[in-house]
Design a protein around this motif. Structure first.
Motif, PDB file in Angstrom:
ATOM      1  N   GLY A 238       0.800  -1.215   0.000  1.00 39.81           N
ATOM      2  CA  GLY A 238       0.000   0.000   0.000  1.00 39.81           C
ATOM      3  C   GLY A 238       0.834   1.266   0.000  1.00 39.81           C
ATOM      4  O   GLY A 238       0.292   2.371  -0.082  1.00 39.81           O
ATOM      5  N   HIS A 239       2.133   1.122   0.057  1.00 44.61           N
ATOM      6  CA  HIS A 239       3.006   2.286   0.166  1.00 44.61           C
ATOM      7  C   HIS A 239       3.273   2.943  -1.191  1.00 44.61           C
ATOM      8  O   HIS A 239       3.636   4.121  -1.244  1.00 44.61           O
ATOM      9  CB  HIS A 239       4.341   1.887   0.792  1.00 44.61           C
ATOM     10  CG  HIS A 239       4.218   1.477   2.229  1.00 44.61           C
ATOM     11  ND1 HIS A 239       5.149   0.689   2.864  1.00 44.61           N
ATOM     12  CD2 HIS A 239       3.265   1.737   3.139  1.00 44.61           C
ATOM     13  CE1 HIS A 239       4.783   0.496   4.117  1.00 44.61           C
ATOM     14  NE2 HIS A 239       3.633   1.109   4.312  1.00 44.61           N
ATOM     15  N   TYR A 240       3.120   2.170  -2.247  1.00 43.76           N
ATOM     16  CA  TYR A 240       3.436   2.704  -3.576  1.00 43.76           C
ATOM     17  C   TYR A 240       2.192   2.642  -4.456  1.00 43.76           C
ATOM     18  O   TYR A 240       1.466   1.661  -4.459  1.00 43.76           O
ATOM     19  CB  TYR A 240       4.566   1.905  -4.215  1.00 43.76           C
ATOM     20  CG  TYR A 240       5.828   1.907  -3.385  1.00 43.76           C
ATOM     21  CD1 TYR A 240       6.152   0.807  -2.587  1.00 43.76           C
ATOM     22  CD2 TYR A 240       6.667   3.005  -3.375  1.00 43.76           C
ATOM     23  CE1 TYR A 240       7.286   0.818  -1.799  1.00 43.76           C
ATOM     24  CE2 TYR A 240       7.817   3.013  -2.589  1.00 43.76           C
ATOM     25  CZ  TYR A 240       8.112   1.920  -1.804  1.00 43.76           C
ATOM     26  OH  TYR A 240       9.246   1.936  -1.036  1.00 43.76           O
ATOM     27  N   THR A 241       1.981   3.713  -5.199  1.00 41.30           N
ATOM     28  CA  THR A 241       0.848   3.796  -6.110  1.00 41.30           C
ATOM     29  C   THR A 241       1.308   4.338  -7.451  1.00 41.30           C
ATOM     30  O   THR A 241       2.369   4.963  -7.564  1.00 41.30           O
ATOM     31  CB  THR A 241      -0.255   4.709  -5.555  1.00 41.30           C
ATOM     32  OG1 THR A 241       0.297   6.013  -5.308  1.00 41.30           O
ATOM     33  CG2 THR A 241      -0.828   4.155  -4.258  1.00 41.30           C
ATOM     34  N   TYR A 242       0.488   4.086  -8.454  1.00 42.53           N
ATOM     35  CA  TYR A 242       0.809   4.540  -9.805  1.00 42.53           C
ATOM     36  C   TYR A 242      -0.500   4.824 -10.513  1.00 42.53           C
ATOM     37  O   TYR A 242      -1.459   4.070 -10.373  1.00 42.53           O
ATOM     38  CB  TYR A 242       1.613   3.463 -10.546  1.00 42.53           C
ATOM     39  CG  TYR A 242       2.045   3.842 -11.935  1.00 42.53           C
ATOM     40  CD1 TYR A 242       1.454   3.253 -13.048  1.00 42.53           C
ATOM     41  CD2 TYR A 242       3.043   4.777 -12.139  1.00 42.53           C
ATOM     42  CE1 TYR A 242       1.858   3.584 -14.323  1.00 42.53           C
ATOM     43  CE2 TYR A 242       3.448   5.123 -13.422  1.00 42.53           C
ATOM     44  CZ  TYR A 242       2.851   4.518 -14.501  1.00 42.53           C
ATOM     45  OH  TYR A 242       3.258   4.853 -15.768  1.00 42.53           O
ATOM     46  N   TYR A 243      -0.537   5.939 -11.273  1.00 45.86           N
ATOM     47  CA  TYR A 243      -1.780   6.370 -11.904  1.00 45.86           C
ATOM     48  C   TYR A 243      -1.594   6.644 -13.389  1.00 45.86           C
ATOM     49  O   TYR A 243      -0.525   7.071 -13.829  1.00 45.86           O
ATOM     50  CB  TYR A 243      -2.287   7.656 -11.244  1.00 45.86           C
ATOM     51  CG  TYR A 243      -2.623   7.504  -9.785  1.00 45.86           C
ATOM     52  CD1 TYR A 243      -1.677   7.771  -8.808  1.00 45.86           C
ATOM     53  CD2 TYR A 243      -3.899   7.107  -9.382  1.00 45.86           C
ATOM     54  CE1 TYR A 243      -1.980   7.629  -7.461  1.00 45.86           C
ATOM     55  CE2 TYR A 243      -4.216   6.977  -8.040  1.00 45.86           C
ATOM     56  CZ  TYR A 243      -3.252   7.233  -7.088  1.00 45.86           C
ATOM     57  OH  TYR A 243      -3.561   7.093  -5.760  1.00 45.86           O
ATOM     58  N   ALA A 244      -2.641   6.449 -14.122  1.00 45.13           N
ATOM     59  CA  ALA A 244      -2.672   6.905 -15.507  1.00 45.13           C
ATOM     60  C   ALA A 244      -2.658   8.431 -15.504  1.00 45.13           C
ATOM     61  O   ALA A 244      -3.210   9.057 -14.588  1.00 45.13           O
ATOM     62  CB  ALA A 244      -3.925   6.391 -16.205  1.00 45.13           C
ATOM     63  N   GLU A 245      -2.049   9.000 -16.491  1.00 46.77           N
ATOM     64  CA  GLU A 245      -1.945  10.456 -16.562  1.00 46.77           C
ATOM     65  C   GLU A 245      -3.325  11.117 -16.560  1.00 46.77           C
ATOM     66  O   GLU A 245      -3.499  12.204 -16.002  1.00 46.77           O
ATOM     67  CB  GLU A 245      -1.170  10.859 -17.810  1.00 46.77           C
ATOM     68  CG  GLU A 245       0.330  10.646 -17.711  1.00 46.77           C
ATOM     69  CD  GLU A 245       0.974  11.491 -16.637  1.00 46.77           C
ATOM     70  OE1 GLU A 245       1.909  10.987 -15.968  1.00 46.77           O
ATOM     71  OE2 GLU A 245       0.548  12.654 -16.439  1.00 46.77           O
ATOM     72  N   SER A 246      -4.278  10.453 -17.153  1.00 40.49           N
ATOM     73  CA  SER A 246      -5.609  11.041 -17.299  1.00 40.49           C
ATOM     74  C   SER A 246      -6.340  11.191 -15.970  1.00 40.49           C
ATOM     75  O   SER A 246      -7.301  11.964 -15.881  1.00 40.49           O
ATOM     76  CB  SER A 246      -6.451  10.189 -18.250  1.00 40.49           C
ATOM     77  OG  SER A 246      -6.568   8.857 -17.765  1.00 40.49           O
ATOM     78  N   VAL A 247      -5.902  10.463 -14.935  1.00 41.22           N
ATOM     79  CA  VAL A 247      -6.598  10.527 -13.649  1.00 41.22           C
ATOM     80  C   VAL A 247      -5.710  11.054 -12.526  1.00 41.22           C
ATOM     81  O   VAL A 247      -6.183  11.280 -11.409  1.00 41.22           O
ATOM     82  CB  VAL A 247      -7.155   9.149 -13.236  1.00 41.22           C
ATOM     83  CG1 VAL A 247      -8.033   8.575 -14.340  1.00 41.22           C
ATOM     84  CG2 VAL A 247      -6.043   8.180 -12.860  1.00 41.22           C
ATOM     85  N   LYS A 248      -4.450  11.261 -12.815  1.00 42.49           N
ATOM     86  CA  LYS A 248      -3.502  11.700 -11.790  1.00 42.49           C
ATOM     87  C   LYS A 248      -3.958  13.029 -11.189  1.00 42.49           C
ATOM     88  O   LYS A 248      -4.312  13.962 -11.910  1.00 42.49           O
ATOM     89  CB  LYS A 248      -2.105  11.827 -12.395  1.00 42.49           C
ATOM     90  CG  LYS A 248      -0.981  11.963 -11.378  1.00 42.49           C
ATOM     91  CD  LYS A 248       0.369  11.976 -12.069  1.00 42.49           C
ATOM     92  CE  LYS A 248       0.673  10.651 -12.724  1.00 42.49           C
ATOM     93  NZ  LYS A 248       2.025  10.628 -13.323  1.00 42.49           N
ATOM     94  N   GLY A 249      -3.946  13.107  -9.879  1.00 42.56           N
ATOM     95  CA  GLY A 249      -4.376  14.309  -9.178  1.00 42.56           C
ATOM     96  C   GLY A 249      -5.854  14.352  -8.885  1.00 42.56           C
ATOM     97  O   GLY A 249      -6.313  15.198  -8.106  1.00 42.56           O
TER      98      GLY A 249
END
Length: 126
Positions: free
Chosen positions: A53-64
């Motif tokens: 749970g310490h690391y996450t990764y997002y698609a650019e379209s949903v980041k933020g």
């Protein structure tokens, strides 16, 4: 063994919180993630989270705008979706890589997870 819930109809700019519950086994030691598929479009990666749970990764379209998290005590994963846009309309699927104990989420991101739940539909009206 994975079931997504929490989808629905929301106005643009609104928020929804998706949940993914595991049954039959625990995925607490495995990376997980979310994918989505809009009508007439290919499935696309949304977010991934490491087993810890310490690391996450997002698609650019949903980041933020989207936040992925997991609750090991409840054996669940959530996707908090804020500032929703019409282009977020899709069926959302939770996934888990049951072959990667204590592993990274590379295969999740690549769409190679071996557990896929039934989707939950998110509709964002403009």
């Amino acid at each position: 063994q994975l079931q997504a819930s929490g989808g629905g109809l929301v106005q643009a700019g609104g928020s929804l919180r998706l949940s993914c519950a595991a049954s039959g086994r625990t995925f607490n030691l495995y990376p997980m993630g979310w994918f989505r598929q809009a009508p007439g479009k290919e499935r696309e990666f949304v977010a991934a989270i490491s087993w810890s749970g310490h690391y996450t990764y997002y698609a650019e379209s949903v980041k933020g705008r989207f936040t992925i998290s997991r609750d090991k005590a409840k054996n669940t994963m959530t996707l908090q979706m804020n500032s929703l846009k019409s282009e977020d309309t899709a069926a959302y699927y939770c996934v888990a890589d049951g072959r990667s104990r204590f592993g990274e989420f590379n295969d999740v991101v690549a769409g190679k997870a071996d557990y896929w739940g039934r989707g939950t539909l998110v509709t964002v009206s403009s």
